[in-house]
Design a protein around this motif. Sequence first.
Motif, mmCIF file in Angstrom:
data_model
loop_
_atom_site.group_PDB
_atom_site.id
_atom_site.type_symbol
_atom_site.label_atom_id
_atom_site.label_comp_id
_atom_site.label_asym_id
_atom_site.label_seq_id
_atom_site.Cartn_x
_atom_site.Cartn_y
_atom_site.Cartn_z
ATOM 1 N N LEU A 43 9.825 2.850 5.160
ATOM 2 C CA LEU A 43 8.852 1.757 5.084
ATOM 3 C C LEU A 43 7.428 2.301 5.043
ATOM 4 O O LEU A 43 6.560 1.739 4.358
ATOM 5 C CB LEU A 43 9.023 0.824 6.282
ATOM 6 N N LEU A 44 7.198 3.387 5.767
ATOM 7 C CA LEU A 44 5.881 4.007 5.738
ATOM 8 C C LEU A 44 5.582 4.570 4.353
ATOM 9 O O LEU A 44 4.468 4.431 3.847
ATOM 10 C CB LEU A 44 5.808 5.113 6.788
ATOM 11 N N VAL A 45 6.579 5.186 3.728
ATOM 12 C CA VAL A 45 6.395 5.713 2.374
ATOM 13 C C VAL A 45 6.101 4.583 1.396
ATOM 14 O O VAL A 45 5.231 4.704 0.520
ATOM 15 C CB VAL A 45 7.642 6.505 1.933
ATOM 16 N N ASP A 46 6.805 3.467 1.528
ATOM 17 C CA ASP A 46 6.538 2.310 0.667
ATOM 18 C C ASP A 46 5.103 1.827 0.840
ATOM 19 O O ASP A 46 4.434 1.472 -0.138
ATOM 20 C CB ASP A 46 7.508 1.172 1.004
ATOM 21 N N ALA A 47 4.640 1.797 2.087
ATOM 22 C CA ALA A 47 3.268 1.345 2.336
ATOM 23 C C ALA A 47 2.249 2.342 1.805
ATOM 24 O O ALA A 47 1.200 1.959 1.270
ATOM 25 C CB ALA A 47 3.050 1.126 3.835
ATOM 26 N N MET A 48 2.552 3.636 1.932
ATOM 27 C CA MET A 48 1.631 4.671 1.456
ATOM 28 C C MET A 48 1.452 4.598 -0.063
ATOM 29 O O MET A 48 0.381 4.910 -0.576
ATOM 30 C CB MET A 48 2.159 6.057 1.841
ATOM 31 N N THR A 49 2.493 4.200 -0.773
ATOM 32 C CA THR A 49 2.472 4.221 -2.244
ATOM 33 C C THR A 49 2.330 2.835 -2.849
ATOM 34 O O THR A 49 2.697 2.616 -4.004
ATOM 35 C CB THR A 49 3.760 4.883 -2.766
ATOM 36 N N ALA A 50 1.803 1.893 -2.100
ATOM 37 C CA ALA A 50 1.689 0.518 -2.601
ATOM 38 C C ALA A 50 0.497 0.322 -3.521
ATOM 39 O O ALA A 50 0.315 -0.761 -4.068
ATOM 40 C CB ALA A 50 1.601 -0.461 -1.429
ATOM 41 N N ASN A 51 -0.351 1.350 -3.669
ATOM 42 C CA ASN A 51 -1.510 1.297 -4.578
ATOM 43 C C ASN A 51 -2.516 0.216 -4.190
ATOM 44 O O ASN A 51 -3.201 -0.345 -5.042
ATOM 45 C CB ASN A 51 -1.064 1.075 -6.028
ATOM 46 N N VAL A 52 -2.600 -0.107 -2.921
ATOM 47 C CA VAL A 52 -3.611 -1.043 -2.431
ATOM 48 C C VAL A 52 -4.578 -0.235 -1.582
ATOM 49 O O VAL A 52 -4.296 0.078 -0.430
ATOM 50 C CB VAL A 52 -2.980 -2.178 -1.601
ATOM 51 N N VAL A 53 -5.700 0.131 -2.149
ATOM 52 C CA VAL A 53 -6.627 1.018 -1.446
ATOM 53 C C VAL A 53 -7.986 0.371 -1.228
ATOM 54 O O VAL A 53 -8.927 1.023 -0.811
ATOM 55 C CB VAL A 53 -6.800 2.344 -2.219
ATOM 56 N N ILE A 54 -8.129 -0.905 -1.512
ATOM 57 C CA ILE A 54 -9.393 -1.607 -1.321
ATOM 58 C C ILE A 54 -9.313 -2.397 -0.026
ATOM 59 O O ILE A 54 -8.426 -3.243 0.139
ATOM 60 C CB ILE A 54 -9.697 -2.546 -2.499
ATOM 61 N N ALA A 55 -10.223 -2.126 0.873
ATOM 62 C CA ALA A 55 -10.170 -2.742 2.203
ATOM 63 C C ALA A 55 -10.274 -4.260 2.128
ATOM 64 O O ALA A 55 -9.655 -4.974 2.934
ATOM 65 C CB ALA A 55 -11.285 -2.179 3.075
ATOM 66 N N GLU A 56 -11.049 -4.794 1.168
ATOM 67 C CA GLU A 56 -11.225 -6.237 1.074
ATOM 68 C C GLU A 56 -9.913 -6.969 0.821
ATOM 69 O O GLU A 56 -9.779 -8.154 1.155
ATOM 70 C CB GLU A 56 -12.232 -6.577 -0.036
ATOM 71 N N GLN A 57 -8.943 -6.285 0.203
ATOM 72 C CA GLN A 57 -7.668 -6.926 -0.084
ATOM 73 C C GLN A 57 -6.877 -7.234 1.181
ATOM 74 O O GLN A 57 -5.982 -8.085 1.159
ATOM 75 C CB GLN A 57 -6.830 -6.041 -1.012
ATOM 76 N N ALA A 58 -7.198 -6.548 2.252
ATOM 77 C CA ALA A 58 -6.480 -6.785 3.498
ATOM 78 C C ALA A 58 -6.636 -8.223 3.968
ATOM 79 O O ALA A 58 -5.718 -8.776 4.608
ATOM 80 C CB ALA A 58 -6.972 -5.817 4.575
ATOM 81 N N GLU A 59 -7.759 -8.846 3.666
ATOM 82 C CA GLU A 59 -8.003 -10.212 4.137
ATOM 83 C C GLU A 59 -6.958 -11.183 3.586
ATOM 84 O O GLU A 59 -6.394 -12.004 4.324
ATOM 85 C CB GLU A 59 -9.400 -10.656 3.735
ATOM 86 N N GLY A 60 -6.679 -11.099 2.280
ATOM 87 C CA GLY A 60 -5.705 -12.003 1.684
ATOM 88 C C GLY A 60 -4.300 -11.775 2.203
ATOM 89 O O GLY A 60 -3.556 -12.733 2.483
#
Length: 239
Positions: A86-103
């Motif tokens: 699960l950690l590997v999946d999260a590491m490679t999810a290609n979401v690297v913009i902090a603002e996206q965390a809000e949604g």
Amino acid sequence: MKAPDDAHAETNLLCALMWSDAKHPTTKTTIEYLTSDDFHSPLHGQLFHIIKEKYQNAEPFSAQLINESLQDEEQRHGNAATLRPLLVDAMTANVVIAEQAEGFADHILSAAYRRQFAAMATTLATAAEHAPEDKLFDIMVEHGKRQREAHRRREGFRPAVAQAKQQAEKLTQRAELFRQHQQKQINTSAPARAPATNLTDMLNVSTNAVSIHVPAATEIHDDSQQQATENQHAQESIR
């Protein structure tokens, strides 16, 4: 409730947090606001709990450091082998913009609110069948209070992020004004000097700054005439 969508949002949230900076207002508010119980997947919630622990201890929470922390999780829960994929999946999810965390966080809070509402409905249905009649109203009121608090918390997330962003923007503006003020003071205190326009100006040195001392010329005595006079007197005396 759509578990696949929840899992997607949770994976992307973990990715956005691990690739972000703790000082970012969205990241900071998300970590402080959410709890591991908000996650549909207990394993995702466990990974989030590791991130939150590191944040609270002022430690970095990059993917590499989270992976190292799974050794401690193995000792406590014995499921590091399950968490690593699960950690590997999260590491490679290609979401690297902090603002996206809000949604993603807003989606997780919404799903958690609905699960709590569904759980309340199930509890009330069970109470309606089995609880004493004189207890039914008190049970409903108690669950209503909990759900009202859950609603308040669910609705307060986006305003909390917006307030954190405003505060961060104000701090940035104040820092820029302070920098400009400091630069202005430096420019004001520095002596103004006109640029040299020609070679004469460049070579001109103030006499107040540099003094040139020339030693007095040594007096030179010419003894040839005196010597000739003395020789003539000597010759006359011999005669």
